[in-house]
Design a protein around this motif. Structure first.
Motif, short mmCIF file in Angstrom:
data_model
loop_
_atom_site.label_atom_id
_atom_site.label_comp_id
_atom_site.label_asym_id
_atom_site.label_seq_id
_atom_site.Cartn_x
_atom_site.Cartn_y
_atom_site.Cartn_z
N UNK A 50 5.50 4.02 21.94
CA UNK A 50 5.47 5.24 21.14
C UNK A 50 6.89 5.70 20.79
N UNK A 51 7.82 5.55 21.71
CA UNK A 51 9.10 6.23 21.52
C UNK A 51 10.34 5.42 21.90
N UNK A 94 6.76 -0.89 17.09
CA UNK A 94 5.87 0.07 16.44
C UNK A 94 6.62 1.33 16.03
N UNK A 95 7.72 1.63 16.74
CA UNK A 95 8.53 2.83 16.47
C UNK A 95 9.73 2.48 15.60
N UNK A 118 2.91 -7.43 4.96
CA UNK A 118 2.38 -6.13 4.56
C UNK A 118 2.49 -5.20 5.76
N UNK A 119 3.23 -4.11 5.59
CA UNK A 119 3.37 -3.18 6.71
C UNK A 119 3.43 -1.73 6.24
N UNK A 120 3.31 -0.81 7.19
CA UNK A 120 3.30 0.61 6.87
C UNK A 120 4.40 1.32 7.62
N UNK A 121 4.07 2.41 8.29
CA UNK A 121 4.91 3.14 9.24
C UNK A 121 5.91 4.10 8.60
N UNK A 122 6.76 3.63 7.71
CA UNK A 122 7.80 4.48 7.13
C UNK A 122 7.41 4.85 5.70
#
Length: 658
Positions: free
Chosen positions: A477-478, A484-485, A538-542
């Motif tokens: 998470x952090x 993932x972060x 293919x990615x997301x997050x930002x």
């Protein structure tokens, strides 16, 4: 002739022969499978960073990211006005609600049913044409399957069966079953418009009801999930990690969004509320006033209570994280312990050699001599919260679904899917992480992280391994080395208490500065042994900041970032309301969406989400099933069946009587 008897496991062929007891049955299946290979590739749908926005998410599934409306236009352009085509589209998206509206104003419903059943069946035939009859049959509701299959398989204007076809429609209407059949066909169209849904993480937090999003996903016919950092936080909370639970509640308080916790999952927040009112009532909580959506009416008393809870759980979080920071494999996490560095007298803190004034030091439960020790009351609150999370049946059901359908990454039809990033160094090489006595990077690091995470939830036999897994969920998470972060730190303390925002900058991993380079894409694809020329990452997050001119298409189209701000909290930053990606037999299309004004308004005004399609890649030869992962499996099945037929012909296996 293949000398199959010299190389093929006879036991496997014997097992296969139970399903295909003769050469004729095997040959029939070979013909069927060979034909399937030449059907058009089915449509894939990619979404990311939903963040609890269940209405917008539901809508883009119902309208297939705007794909269905152009099909309606193409099919009915010559016979229906634009307004009527919009009305038909909304009927397909929300059949029950739209029918309620139609019934109130239509004088001759029977005639309306006849006309619109023909239209919907006509569209359904087009949508279902790329599938086998067997696959369509399996998607039909059991109670109407026979009649629906007849209507889909027969030609409306065929001379010999025209009366037969019309009579079926007439009986459906006269027997008062038109509503049910209408809804069944509409949902079949939605079902067949998209064959596979890929969710690239961050289902939870910020938006109103992540639990409803999860309910929708559970019912979806074919889905995979790539975990996001917000998802992994909830997974850790469900596993019983107190630090993850504190973070989850803090974020919910920050966005004044307790519905998912209380209404969705039945989490009892009363112990926290009672504690916060008793301990923090007299303290300054101005920094903890929640972000409130202008459309949501929240009473002043509720806002004040949430602010008290917000402050209380934030301090608890800092205390809980101390223990995890100290035992973390990443030594830099110790730098995130900041409570002991506070100078109460001067209301300041010194970070990296620079002293900053703090906007609040009214931390009534923090003992300067032992700042990370929970008070007895805080311990009781934490224990009751952990119990509530662990014993929430709905939450555990959803998290088990996240594990069964989810993973750190997925390779599907030569595309690599993940939420955040692959950790990179400034020199363009994969960053190496030492974990449990071994060095990991790239794919091996993701695989190891997933193994540890799964132990954190499922391993009930080894408490030490389970604890490590839960700690890892919190770290993902952090943490600095979390793919993932993907940032240097999570500056929660600084953002709350220090006005000088220079110290709260969270530097992104070098991956993000290299996103535009084709070399990065090639290196990552090679790491996952993906060699196809038309492969993509293919990615997301930002969130992609469209209003600042940023584009989601990176590295000459090899990398596509599809987080465009699904959640309302990000839309002021991005300038749009999210991206979705469509991958069909003709290529890749990126859909950018404007904000969704709600289901009720969409139905009453027949106003769809405004969607702009951008063709990313067009294939010169239409992709077929044989070009997909399913096609590879089918070709393996064909090879096995050919071997079985040869065994029958050689007399190495005896055919059975049927």
């Amino acid at each position: 002739m293949v000398k199959a008897h010299e190389s093929i496991n006879i036991q496997l062929l014997k097992f296969l022969s139970k399903q295909y007891p003769t050469s004729d049955t095997a040959i029939t299946e070979i013909i069927n499978l060979q034909a399937i290979l030449n059907l058009p590739k089915a449509t894939e749908h990619f979404v990311s960073d939903i963040h609890g926005e269940y209405e917008a998410f539901s809508h883009v599934l119902r309208n297939a990211s705007g794909v269905l409306k152009p099909k309606i236009d193409a099919l009915f352009m010559s016979e229906l006005s634009e307004r009527d085509r919009r009305s038909l589209a909304m009927l397909i998206y929300y059949p029950e609600k739209k029918l309620e509206q139609v019934i109130k104003k239509e004088e001759d419903m029977n005639d309306w049913y006849r006309i619109n059943l023909f239209r919907i069946i006509k569209l359904c035939k087009v949508i279902s044409s790329k599938y086998t009859r067997s696959k369509v049959r399996k998607a039909l509701p059991t109670e109407f399957a026979y009649v629906m299959e007849e209507l889909l398989s027969e030609q409306i204007d065929a001379h010999n069966k025209e009366q037969y076809y019309n009579e079926i429609i007439e009986r459906i209407v006269s027997l008062n079953k038109a509503n049910e059949f209408m809804c069944a066909f509409c949902y079949l169209i939605q079902r067949l418009a998209v064959d596979r849904l890929h969710v690239l993480g961050d289902i939870f937090d910020r938006g109103p009801r992540a639990d409803i999003v999860m309910d929708i996903m559970q019912k979806y016919h074919s889905i995979d999930i790539q975990w996001g950092n917000h998802d992994i936080l909830w997974m850790g909370a469900a596993a019983g990690s107190a630090a993850c639970i504190a973070n989850v509640i803090r974020i919910a308080c920050s966005y004044s969004n307790l519905q998912t916790l209380e209404e969705g999952y039945g989490i009892n927040l009363l112990p926290l509320a009672t504690f916060a009112m008793n301990c923090y009532k007299s303290t300054d909580c101005s920094l903890f006033i929640p972000k409130v959506d202008e459309e949501i009416d929240i009473k002043k008393d509720d806002t004040e209570l949430i602010a008290l809870m917000h402050k209380a759980i934030t301090i608890i979080q800092f205390k809980l994280e101390h223990t995890l920071n100290q035992r973390c494999f990443d030594p830099t996490m110790k730098e995130r312990d900041l409570l002991h560095q506070i100078d109460i007298q001067s209301k300041s803190i010194t970070l990296e050699g620079k002293t900053y004034e703090l906007e609040d030091v009214d931390f009534i439960t923090v003992d300067p001599k032992d700042p990370y020790k929970l008070t007895k009351e805080e311990e009781q609150v934490v224990d009751r919260l952990v119990y509530s999370f662990i014993h929430s049946a709905k939450l555990q059901e959803h998290i088990k679904f996240m594990f069964s359908k989810g993973s750190m990454y997925k390779v599907y039809n030569n595309n690599l899917l993940y939420h955040g990033c692959l950790l990179m160094s400034e020199d363009g090489n994969f960053q190496t992480i030492n974990l449990e006595g071994r060095a990991y990077y790239g794919k091996s690091y993701l695989d190891k992280l997933e193994e540890i995470v799964r132990d954190g939830y499922f391993n009930h036999n080894d408490p030490v391994t389970r604890q490590k897994g839960q700690d890892m969920m919190w770290y993902l998470w952090c943490g600095r080395y979390s793919p993932l972060f993907g940032k240097s730190k999570m500056a929660t303390f600084e953002k709350y208490f220090i006005q000088d925002k220079a110290c709260s900058i969270e530097h992104r991993n070098p991956y993000y500065s290299q996103l535009e380079t084709v070399e990065l894409a090639k290196k990552i694809l090679k790491e996952f042994e993906i060699t196809h020329e038309q492969s993509h990452i293919i990615n997301g997050h930002v969130p992609v900041q469209v209003k600042l001119g940023e584009t989601p298409i990176k590295a000459n189209g090899k990398i596509i970032v599809i987080d465009g701000g699904f959640t309302k909290a990000y839309q002021k930053v991005t300038g749009i309301a999210g991206y979705t990606l469509i991958y069909n037999s003709y290529g890749l299309q990126l859909a950018s969406h404007q904000p969704f004004e709600g289901i009720q308004k969409a139905i009453t005004s027949e106003k769809d989400i405004v969607t702009t399609m951008n063709v990313i890649e067009v294939v010169y030869s239409r992709k077929r099933v044989k070009d997909t992962d399913i096609g590879k499996d089918i070709m393996s099945q064909i090879q096995a069946l050919l071997t079985l037929v040869e065994y029958y012909r050689l007399g190495l296996l005896k055919e059975k009587e049927i």
